[in-house]
Design a protein around this motif. Structure first.
Motif, PDB file in Angstrom:
ATOM      1  N   PRO A 207       0.799  -1.237   0.000  1.00 14.30           N
ATOM      2  CA  PRO A 207       0.000   0.000   0.000  1.00 14.30           C
ATOM      3  C   PRO A 207       0.827   1.280   0.000  1.00 14.30           C
ATOM      4  CG  PRO A 207      -0.013  -1.024   2.177  1.00 14.30           C
ATOM      5  CD  PRO A 207       0.613  -2.008   1.246  1.00 14.30           C
ATOM      6  N   GLU A 208       2.091   1.204   0.428  1.00  8.54           N
ATOM      7  CA  GLU A 208       2.937   2.393   0.477  1.00  8.54           C
ATOM      8  C   GLU A 208       3.738   2.605  -0.803  1.00  8.54           C
ATOM      9  OE1 GLU A 208       2.672   4.436   3.019  1.00  8.54           O
ATOM     10  OE2 GLU A 208       1.186   3.044   3.850  1.00  8.54           O
ATOM     11  N   SER A 209       3.602   1.714  -1.758  1.00  5.47           N
ATOM     12  CA  SER A 209       4.388   1.815  -2.994  1.00  5.47           C
ATOM     13  C   SER A 209       3.811   2.862  -3.934  1.00  5.47           C
ATOM     14  CB  SER A 209       4.431   0.466  -3.710  1.00  5.47           C
ATOM     15  OG  SER A 209       3.143   0.114  -4.188  1.00  5.47           O
ATOM     16  N   HIS A 210       4.641   3.336  -4.848  1.00  2.00           N
ATOM     17  CA  HIS A 210       4.174   4.287  -5.864  1.00  2.00           C
ATOM     18  C   HIS A 210       3.093   3.658  -6.726  1.00  2.00           C
ATOM     19  CE1 HIS A 210       4.157   7.205  -9.113  1.00  2.00           C
ATOM     20  NE2 HIS A 210       4.391   6.213  -9.964  1.00  2.00           N
ATOM     21  N   GLU A 211       3.256   2.389  -7.054  1.00  2.00           N
ATOM     22  CA  GLU A 211       2.279   1.708  -7.902  1.00  2.00           C
ATOM     23  C   GLU A 211       0.910   1.665  -7.241  1.00  2.00           C
ATOM     24  OE1 GLU A 211       6.125   1.045  -9.407  1.00  2.00           O
ATOM     25  OE2 GLU A 211       5.392   0.637  -7.381  1.00  2.00           O
ATOM     26  N   ALA A 212       0.873   1.480  -5.934  1.00  2.00           N
ATOM     27  CA  ALA A 212      -0.408   1.430  -5.221  1.00  2.00           C
ATOM     28  C   ALA A 212      -1.151   2.757  -5.310  1.00  2.00           C
ATOM     29  CB  ALA A 212      -0.175   1.053  -3.761  1.00  2.00           C
ATOM     30  N   SER A 213      -0.409   3.839  -5.374  1.00  2.18           N
ATOM     31  CA  SER A 213      -1.035   5.169  -5.417  1.00  2.18           C
ATOM     32  C   SER A 213      -1.655   5.482  -6.773  1.00  2.18           C
ATOM     33  CB  SER A 213       0.001   6.247  -5.067  1.00  2.18           C
ATOM     34  OG  SER A 213       0.985   6.363  -6.086  1.00  2.18           O
ATOM     35  N   THR A 214      -1.297   4.709  -7.795  1.00  3.76           N
ATOM     36  CA  THR A 214      -1.807   4.993  -9.144  1.00  3.76           C
ATOM     37  C   THR A 214      -2.623   3.848  -9.742  1.00  3.76           C
ATOM     38  OG1 THR A 214       0.244   4.160 -10.158  1.00  3.76           O
ATOM     39  CG2 THR A 214       0.153   6.510  -9.631  1.00  3.76           C
ATOM     40  N   VAL A 215      -2.718   2.722  -9.028  1.00  4.19           N
ATOM     41  CA  VAL A 215      -3.293   1.523  -9.636  1.00  4.19           C
ATOM     42  C   VAL A 215      -4.817   1.556  -9.720  1.00  4.19           C
ATOM     43  CG1 VAL A 215      -3.582   0.114  -7.536  1.00  4.19           C
ATOM     44  CG2 VAL A 215      -2.942  -0.985  -9.712  1.00  4.19           C
ATOM     45  N   GLU A 216      -5.470   2.462  -8.991  1.00  6.27           N
ATOM     46  CA  GLU A 216      -6.933   2.506  -8.999  1.00  6.27           C
ATOM     47  C   GLU A 216      -7.477   2.718 -10.410  1.00  6.27           C
ATOM     48  OE1 GLU A 216     -10.398   1.724  -7.550  1.00  6.27           O
ATOM     49  OE2 GLU A 216      -8.707   1.897  -6.149  1.00  6.27           O
ATOM     50  N   SER A 217      -6.806   3.531 -11.201  1.00  4.33           N
ATOM     51  CA  SER A 217      -7.279   3.776 -12.574  1.00  4.33           C
ATOM     52  C   SER A 217      -7.152   2.519 -13.431  1.00  4.33           C
ATOM     53  CB  SER A 217      -6.498   4.926 -13.210  1.00  4.33           C
ATOM     54  OG  SER A 217      -5.126   4.607 -13.323  1.00  4.33           O
ATOM     55  N   TYR A 218      -6.146   1.699 -13.154  1.00  8.85           N
ATOM     56  CA  TYR A 218      -5.974   0.440 -13.887  1.00  8.85           C
ATOM     57  C   TYR A 218      -7.092  -0.539 -13.520  1.00  8.85           C
ATOM     58  CZ  TYR A 218      -1.322   2.078 -15.204  1.00  8.85           C
ATOM     59  OH  TYR A 218      -0.273   2.808 -15.717  1.00  8.85           O
ATOM     60  N   ILE A 219      -7.450  -0.565 -12.236  1.00  4.82           N
ATOM     61  CA  ILE A 219      -8.546  -1.427 -11.796  1.00  4.82           C
ATOM     62  C   ILE A 219      -9.856  -1.010 -12.485  1.00  4.82           C
ATOM     63  CG2 ILE A 219      -9.958  -2.082  -9.814  1.00  4.82           C
ATOM     64  CD1 ILE A 219      -7.425  -1.772  -8.085  1.00  4.82           C
ATOM     65  N   ALA A 220     -10.108   0.289 -12.509  1.00  5.73           N
ATOM     66  CA  ALA A 220     -11.330   0.807 -13.130  1.00  5.73           C
ATOM     67  C   ALA A 220     -11.361   0.459 -14.620  1.00  5.73           C
ATOM     68  CB  ALA A 220     -11.434   2.305 -12.935  1.00  5.73           C
ATOM     69  N   ARG A 221     -10.219   0.585 -15.283  1.00  7.73           N
ATOM     70  CA  ARG A 221     -10.152   0.267 -16.710  1.00  7.73           C
ATOM     71  C   ARG A 221     -10.453  -1.204 -16.962  1.00  7.73           C
ATOM     72  NH1 ARG A 221      -4.523   1.433 -19.509  1.00  7.73           N
ATOM     73  NH2 ARG A 221      -3.920  -0.408 -18.299  1.00  7.73           N
ATOM     74  N   ALA A 222      -9.861  -2.077 -16.129  1.00  6.85           N
ATOM     75  CA  ALA A 222     -10.092  -3.517 -16.309  1.00  6.85           C
ATOM     76  C   ALA A 222     -11.535  -3.896 -15.992  1.00  6.85           C
ATOM     77  CB  ALA A 222      -9.120  -4.296 -15.433  1.00  6.85           C
ATOM     78  N   GLU A 223     -12.074  -3.289 -14.934  1.00  2.70           N
ATOM     79  CA  GLU A 223     -13.464  -3.594 -14.554  1.00  2.70           C
ATOM     80  C   GLU A 223     -14.451  -3.183 -15.646  1.00  2.70           C
ATOM     81  OE1 GLU A 223     -13.274  -3.423  -9.655  1.00  2.70           O
ATOM     82  OE2 GLU A 223     -13.823  -1.604 -10.788  1.00  2.70           O
TER      83      GLU A 223
END
Length: 226
Positions: A207-223
């Protein structure tokens, strides 16, 4: 269009297959990988200079010059082939086979060939690399193999390398980076459920990684593709 609408459009935009470059989307990742190799090379040079046989010491000294060229975009071909006075990574890997310097040279060659778009050459070099025990370099080199196979659109092999790399020496620096790439490969294969699972793993485990801070948009795109 409002900012919220713009964000939603970006997040739900489908993955375009056959367009753009996988490495272009992950340019920062590749820079991170090459930077890590530079740092580790300096450590290996010091180790070899004081503890290993003269042959390995010679290789380490020559490796330093090639490493210097590798940090300058316009001189990266010299890093591979040498400059006439000092050998490049290719010669070091061949001439000093079975030394630690040759091993690192193969890792460097793979990264440079990848940047040049020579994906099979990158694979050939990276497959010669042997694990050093480094918690950073070892998984990144495996990840580079994933990058090469991604560019060749062999997504099944790419996914296997990213998964292996993400699970090797798990840490907050390499694992979330490689999991993100794994998710992108699953998207390229239209396996959006797996992609979502991987992206959510980043959020849960790192959760503290840079990727975690930006991954929400990837989840939304896949969903949006389900």
């Amino acid at each position: 269009m409002s900012s919220n609408q713009k964000h939603k459009a970006t997040a739900t935009a489908p993955v375009k297959k056959g367009s753009g470059s996988f490495i272009l989307e992950n340019q920062k990742s590749l820079v991170f990988i090459l930077g890590a190799i530079v740092v580790l090379i300096l450590l290996y040079i010091g180790y070899q200079r004081f503890y290993l046989a003269p042959r390995a010491e010679t290789a380490a000294n020559q490796l330093y010059k090639a490493e210097t060229y590798a940090t300058i975009d316009s001189l990266q071909q010299r890093a591979i082939d040498g400059d006439g006075s000092y050998p490049g990574f290719k010669e070091i890997a061949d001439e000093y086979e079975n030394t630690k310097s040759a091993n690192i040279a193969n890792a460097y060659l793979g990264g440079l060939y990848l940047r040049q778009g020579k994906y099979q050459e990158a694979i050939n070099a990276l497959e010669k690399y042997s694990n050093t025990g480094s918690t950073i370099l070892d998984p990144l080199v495996i990840g580079l193999l994933g990058d090469a196979y991604s560019e060749l659109k062999d997504y099944k092999k790419a996914a296997s390398y990213y998964k292996k790399a993400a699970e090797k020496n798990q840490n907050m620096f390499t694992s979330p980076l490689l999991l993100k790439k794994l998710g992108l490969v699953y998207e390229a294969q239209n396996d959006f459920k797996q992609a979502i699972t991987v992206y959510k793993q980043i959020q849960a485990d790192y959760p503290e990684s840079h990727e975690a801070s930006t991954v929400e948009s990837y989840i939304a795109r896949a969903e949006a593709q389900l």
